[in-house]
Design an enzyme around this catalytic site. Structure first.
Site, PDB file in Angstrom:
ATOM      1  CB  CYS A 107      -3.359   3.273 -12.630  1.00 48.50           C
ATOM      2  SG  CYS A 107      -1.953   3.633 -11.514  1.00 48.50           S
ATOM      3  CG  HIS A 158      -0.801   6.117  -8.624  1.00 46.86           C
ATOM      4  ND1 HIS A 158      -1.484   4.769  -8.799  1.00 46.86           N
ATOM      5  CD2 HIS A 158       0.228   5.907  -7.583  1.00 46.86           C
ATOM      6  CE1 HIS A 158      -0.806   3.864  -8.415  1.00 46.86           C
ATOM      7  NE2 HIS A 158       0.173   4.519  -7.369  1.00 46.86           N
TER       8      HIS A 158
END
Length: 363
Positions: A234, A191
């Site tokens: 992400c 992430h």
């Protein structure tokens, strides 16, 4: 394996001069077992037959054993006994002008002849503390990267589920290793946010802690060598949505119906001002990047596919990344946003401070 296959005749002619010497060192290096040594060193076999059988045995054991055997052939003892090997493994010299005063005006190429080529590190964060979601499909990206960079002759290390502090310590540790190869590759799957990439605890690893340890002043062993970073990251608040996927992407309508994409917005991460860096990211600022829970991310899967297609043709990595951009930009996924089905697309981006062409030569 490709090098052994293409140059098998040369190795047979060269090594047949003293097959027993080669077998002895192959066994000492654990490339072959004692039993295999005894079978190969049969008194009724000619020197040439022994080497032919040895090469076949090595190639049957796969790419990793082939790379270890090629590294053995670069050992000083082997090259002293077989002078032809020294010339064979000598890196190509730059072409000279007609007046012999220096290299031509052609763009140079980073040396890529060491065995192994260097270290490829894959950091794959999948299982996060709440509220971050599990990164389904990232294991597919990990497997694809592992396969393609092993095939390209790199020693691959995989590290899973690291906190931010563990990532920082790991990157610092990696920079202090004795890098004997010609290149360093780092793949980060996690992430991300505007400040950097997340560890599994939600902590942030900023750009300086990703690239800083590999600057020339901090990592002298990699000074002047190419350092390539491939980043699929992400935001933590991404969510899963149904997506229409063509059958040939996942192997059939049933797989297509089960496929789910996560909308991944890549973090903003700056590259260092130092030379010899390449940083490729899954998406430009403001755009989503997609990761299928079944088939992996569009960016990483395209990267691996294009490397397998163009590396054997001698294409440089920057040109290959253009093909990645083309393929990913033409891919579309339908996602539900605010009760409306919209078509979403993605555009990867890469930035470099390379001084030469970076070509991953297939061993």
């Amino acid at each position: 394996m490709q090098t052994l296959l293409e140059r098998k005749t040369f190795f047979i002619d060269t090594l047949s001069a003293d097959a027993s010497f080669v077998l002895q060192h192959a066994e000492e290096s654990k490339i072959i077992t004692k039993r295999e040594y005894n079978n190969l060193n049969h008194p009724n076999h000619t020197q040439e037959n022994i080497i032919i059988n040895l090469l076949d045995k090595v190639m049957n054991k796969g790419d990793d054993t082939c790379l270890r055997f090629l590294k053995l052939l670069q050992d000083n003892k082997l090259q002293e006994n077989f002078p032809g090997l020294k010339e064979h493994f000598r890196p190509p010299q730059p072409a000279l002008k007609q007046d012999n005063r220096g290299p031509t005006d052609e763009i140079g190429e980073y040396e890529m002849s060491s065995v192994p080529r260097g270290l490829c590190v894959i950091i794959n964060n999948m299982k996060f503390d709440p509220p971050f979601k599990y990164r389904n499909g990232s294991e597919v990206d990990e497997e694809s990267l592992n396969k393609v960079f092993s095939w390209l002759g790199f020693t691959v290390e995989v590290h899973r589920d690291k906190t931010a502090e563990q990532m920082k310590e790991l990157l610092k540790h990696l920079s202090q290793k004795d890098h004997e190869g010609d290149c360093f590759v780092c793949c980060i799957l996690s992430h991300g946010c505007t400040e950097g990439v997340h560890g599994t605890d939600g902590g942030v690893v900023p750009s300086e802690d990703v690239f800083g340890p590999f600057r020339g002043t901090s990592c002298p062993n990699l000074a002047g060598k190419p350092k390539a970073f491939f980043i699929q990251a992400c935001r933590g608040e991404d969510y899963q949505v149904p997506v229409e996927v063509q059958a040939d992407d996942l192997g059939g309508d049933e797989a297509a119906q089960a496929a789910v994409l996560e909308m991944d917005a890549v973090e903003i991460i700056t590259i260092p001002a130092d030379a010899d860096f390449l940083v490729a990211r899954s998406s430009v600022k403001g755009f989503y990047s997609f990761r299928s829970t079944l088939s992996g991310s569009w960016f990483i899967q395209s990267l691996c596919k294009q490397l397998k297609t163009y590396c054997p043709k001698g294409e440089d990595v920057q040109s290959i990344l253009l093909s990645v951009n083309q393929e990913v930009s033409l891919t579309a996924g339908k996602v539900m946003i605010k009760y409306r089905m919209v078509t979403a697309k993605q555009m990867p981006v890469h930035k470099v401070t390379l001084r030469k062409k970076l070509v991953f030569r297939v061993p």
